[in-house]
Design a protein around this motif. Structure first.
Motif, PDB file in Angstrom:
ATOM      1  N   VAL A 132       0.906  -0.985  -0.032  1.00  0.00           N
ATOM      2  CA  VAL A 132       0.233  -0.012   0.044  1.00  0.00           C
ATOM      3  C   VAL A 132       0.857   1.373  -0.072  1.00  0.00           C
ATOM      4  CG1 VAL A 132      -1.844   1.168   1.142  1.00  0.00           C
ATOM      5  CG2 VAL A 132      -1.810  -1.347   1.248  1.00  0.00           C
ATOM      6  N   GLY A 133       0.681   2.233  -0.798  1.00  0.00           N
ATOM      7  CA  GLY A 133       1.370   3.472  -0.785  1.00  0.00           C
ATOM      8  C   GLY A 133       0.684   4.426  -1.753  1.00  0.00           C
ATOM      9  N   GLU A 134       1.334   5.616  -1.508  1.00  0.00           N
ATOM     10  CA  GLU A 134       0.802   6.969  -2.271  1.00  0.00           C
ATOM     11  C   GLU A 134       0.928   6.719  -3.792  1.00  0.00           C
ATOM     12  OE1 GLU A 134       0.188  10.357  -4.098  1.00  0.00           O
ATOM     13  OE2 GLU A 134       2.383   9.856  -3.914  1.00  0.00           O
ATOM     14  N   SER A 135       0.192   7.283  -4.663  1.00  0.00           N
ATOM     15  CA  SER A 135       0.161   6.861  -5.881  1.00  0.00           C
ATOM     16  C   SER A 135       1.431   7.282  -6.586  1.00  0.00           C
ATOM     17  CB  SER A 135      -1.065   7.924  -6.767  1.00  0.00           C
ATOM     18  OG  SER A 135      -2.121   7.307  -6.266  1.00  0.00           O
ATOM     19  N   ASN A 136       2.091   8.234  -6.455  1.00  0.00           N
ATOM     20  CA  ASN A 136       3.333   8.860  -7.271  1.00  0.00           C
ATOM     21  C   ASN A 136       4.447   7.706  -6.492  1.00  0.00           C
ATOM     22  OD1 ASN A 136       2.259  10.896  -8.565  1.00  0.00           O
ATOM     23  ND2 ASN A 136       2.584  12.301  -6.942  1.00  0.00           N
ATOM     24  N   ASP A 137       4.630   7.281  -5.399  1.00  0.00           N
ATOM     25  CA  ASP A 137       5.662   6.444  -4.879  1.00  0.00           C
ATOM     26  C   ASP A 137       5.270   5.025  -5.587  1.00  0.00           C
ATOM     27  OD1 ASP A 137       6.795   8.173  -3.194  1.00  0.00           O
ATOM     28  OD2 ASP A 137       5.657   8.002  -1.381  1.00  0.00           O
ATOM     29  N   ILE A 138       4.139   4.903  -5.601  1.00  0.00           N
ATOM     30  CA  ILE A 138       3.739   3.533  -6.332  1.00  0.00           C
ATOM     31  C   ILE A 138       4.449   3.395  -7.844  1.00  0.00           C
ATOM     32  CG2 ILE A 138       2.099   2.098  -7.517  1.00  0.00           C
ATOM     33  CD1 ILE A 138       0.319   2.794  -5.186  1.00  0.00           C
ATOM     34  N   LEU A 139       4.394   4.626  -8.404  1.00  0.00           N
ATOM     35  CA  LEU A 139       5.143   4.707  -9.642  1.00  0.00           C
ATOM     36  C   LEU A 139       6.473   4.212  -9.645  1.00  0.00           C
ATOM     37  CD1 LEU A 139       4.714   5.314 -12.757  1.00  0.00           C
ATOM     38  CD2 LEU A 139       5.502   7.804 -12.192  1.00  0.00           C
ATOM     39  N   HIS A 140       7.320   4.744  -8.794  1.00  0.00           N
ATOM     40  CA  HIS A 140       8.753   4.237  -8.453  1.00  0.00           C
ATOM     41  C   HIS A 140       8.915   2.827  -8.467  1.00  0.00           C
ATOM     42  CE1 HIS A 140       9.824   8.407  -8.373  1.00  0.00           C
ATOM     43  NE2 HIS A 140       9.246   8.423  -7.213  1.00  0.00           N
ATOM     44  N   ASP A 141       7.797   2.242  -7.732  1.00  0.00           N
ATOM     45  CA  ASP A 141       7.836   0.617  -7.366  1.00  0.00           C
ATOM     46  C   ASP A 141       7.642  -0.103  -8.647  1.00  0.00           C
ATOM     47  OD1 ASP A 141       8.549   0.898  -4.518  1.00  0.00           O
ATOM     48  OD2 ASP A 141       6.350   0.823  -4.233  1.00  0.00           O
ATOM     49  N   LEU A 142       6.708   0.600  -9.329  1.00  0.00           N
ATOM     50  CA  LEU A 142       6.316  -0.321 -10.799  1.00  0.00           C
ATOM     51  C   LEU A 142       7.452  -0.150 -11.590  1.00  0.00           C
ATOM     52  CD1 LEU A 142       3.527  -1.366 -11.832  1.00  0.00           C
ATOM     53  CD2 LEU A 142       3.748   0.762 -13.003  1.00  0.00           C
ATOM     54  N   LEU A 143       8.080   1.184 -11.870  1.00  0.00           N
ATOM     55  CA  LEU A 143       9.133   1.173 -12.891  1.00  0.00           C
ATOM     56  C   LEU A 143      10.415   0.583 -12.501  1.00  0.00           C
ATOM     57  CD1 LEU A 143       8.795   5.100 -13.678  1.00  0.00           C
ATOM     58  CD2 LEU A 143       8.098   3.096 -14.959  1.00  0.00           C
ATOM     59  N   SER A 144      10.768   0.362 -10.983  1.00  0.00           N
ATOM     60  CA  SER A 144      11.933  -0.530 -10.643  1.00  0.00           C
ATOM     61  C   SER A 144      11.849  -2.023 -10.619  1.00  0.00           C
ATOM     62  CB  SER A 144      12.153  -0.031  -9.274  1.00  0.00           C
ATOM     63  OG  SER A 144      11.198  -0.253  -8.433  1.00  0.00           O
ATOM     64  N   GLY A 145      10.443  -2.492 -10.956  1.00  0.00           N
ATOM     65  CA  GLY A 145      10.097  -4.113 -10.982  1.00  0.00           C
ATOM     66  C   GLY A 145       9.832  -4.368  -9.708  1.00  0.00           C
ATOM     67  N   ARG A 146       9.668  -3.656  -8.603  1.00  0.00           N
ATOM     68  CA  ARG A 146       9.234  -4.134  -7.230  1.00  0.00           C
ATOM     69  C   ARG A 146       7.801  -4.505  -7.210  1.00  0.00           C
ATOM     70  NH1 ARG A 146      13.481  -0.774  -6.260  1.00  0.00           N
ATOM     71  NH2 ARG A 146      15.241  -1.813  -4.988  1.00  0.00           N
ATOM     72  N   ALA A 147       7.068  -3.851  -8.262  1.00  0.00           N
ATOM     73  CA  ALA A 147       5.516  -4.254  -8.447  1.00  0.00           C
ATOM     74  C   ALA A 147       5.209  -4.623  -9.991  1.00  0.00           C
ATOM     75  CB  ALA A 147       4.728  -3.054  -7.832  1.00  0.00           C
ATOM     76  N   ASP A 148       4.350  -5.584 -10.067  1.00  0.00           N
ATOM     77  CA  ASP A 148       4.273  -6.007 -11.496  1.00  0.00           C
ATOM     78  C   ASP A 148       2.871  -5.228 -11.970  1.00  0.00           C
ATOM     79  OD1 ASP A 148       5.900  -8.097 -11.138  1.00  0.00           O
ATOM     80  OD2 ASP A 148       4.555  -9.402  -9.943  1.00  0.00           O
ATOM     81  N   ILE A 149       1.942  -4.764 -11.045  1.00  0.00           N
ATOM     82  CA  ILE A 149       0.732  -4.242 -11.505  1.00  0.00           C
ATOM     83  C   ILE A 149       0.381  -3.132 -10.312  1.00  0.00           C
ATOM     84  CG2 ILE A 149      -1.707  -4.316 -11.903  1.00  0.00           C
ATOM     85  CD1 ILE A 149      -1.144  -7.463 -12.373  1.00  0.00           C
TER      86      ILE A 149
END
Length: 302
Positions: A126-143
């Protein structure tokens, strides 16, 4: 040539990073590097070059990786054929979710998906929307499922799928100066001290980007925990803005009242986002379809 070597070169190409491929495969970086080096030696070509943008495939590497990805897809098809039913599917999926969605619609999504695929391990952050983008681009989140912000519009490395639109409302302590109201103006709301959900120190979170169109915020607190925000709001110290999808979440609360804005449409858009470099597996496709289906049924869809 081994199948795991093909998996590794595809993963490194997706994320331009040996460290990320190692993390996702629960291996050490030297082990991944050694595996790729042995494959390059066997093939007699260099598959990657190191740049300031990470590990980038060479021209011959692009062709090899494209063929490797096709082989992996065929292997996955063979695995699916040999499985008697979905109950035997196993694996991990990492998904990052904005908190208001996580506390409401995501509950039904997880229940539905886990009933169909009990052996799939869903890792939800669970995270704030802009921080989630970093996780997504770094591969730490798939979706990811989050609010659409300026940062998502600017990024060229993601695929955005609209889920639904919603509007912001106010939550306030029942013992606060506005706690007994059913509606208020945006001007009155912005005149109150506000608690924002931030997992970093950035003021421009997804919600504040919407609110800044109507005036300046009196930011009193920034927390990375929704429960803390609820306690502070419940004490009457400040208000907070949340999507209307949470109206039932707060219904029956002893300390918090939900208040609608009567002279402005604080529209937000909930989106599902996928990294363009991420290869979507069949089980992830099923999760994506489950998310779409349940979002279409919710009363906030348009």
């Amino acid at each position: 040539m081994r199948l795991d070597q093909l998996y590794y070169i595809v993963e490194v190409a997706q994320f331009k990073s040996i460290s990320m491929a190692a993390e996702r495969n629960y291996m050490s970086q030297p082990a991944i590097s050694s595996s790729i080096s042995k494959l390059e030696l066997e093939l007699g070509v260099t598959l990657f070059k190191r740049t300031n943008k990470g590990m980038v495939p060479t021209e011959i590497g692009k062709s090899v990786i494209e063929k490797a990805a096709g082989i992996i897809d065929k292997v996955e098809e063979i695995k699916n054929i040999t499985r008697n039913n979905a109950m035997k599917l196993t694996g991990d999926i990492s998904i990052a979710v904005e908190p208001s969605f996580c506390n409401t619609i995501m509950v039904n999504i997880l229940t539905t998906f886990k009933y169909k695929h009990p052996k799939i391990n869903l890792m939800v952050k669970v995270g704030e929307s802009n921080d989630i983008l970093h996780d997504l681009l770094s591969g730490r989140a798939d979706i990811s499922i989050n609010l659409k912000t300026e940062q998502y519009v600017k990024s060229s490395d993601i695929i955005i799928k609209k889920l639904f639109k919603d509007n912001l409302m106010v939550i306030a302590g029942k013992n606060s100066t506005i706690g007994d109201k059913e509606t208020i103006s945006i001007e009155e709301a912005l005149n109150q001290p506000v608690a924002l959900y931030n997992t970093g120190y950035e003021t421009k979170c997804g919600i504040s980007q919407t609110l800044h169109k109507y005036g300046n915020l009196k930011v009193a607190y920034r927390f990375d925990n929704l429960n803390v925000i609820e306690k502070v709001v419940g004490n009457g110290t400040c208000i907070s803005f949340v999507p209307k999808m949470m109206i039932n979440y707060y219904k029956g609360s002893d300390s918090i009242n939900t208040i609608l804005i009567n002279n402005a449409s604080l529209e937000i858009e909930v989106i599902m986002v996928i990294n363009k470099r991420h290869r979507i597996s069949n089980i992830e496709k099923d999760l994506i379809n489950t998310i779409k289906s349940l979002c279409q049924r919710c009363e906030f869809s348009d």
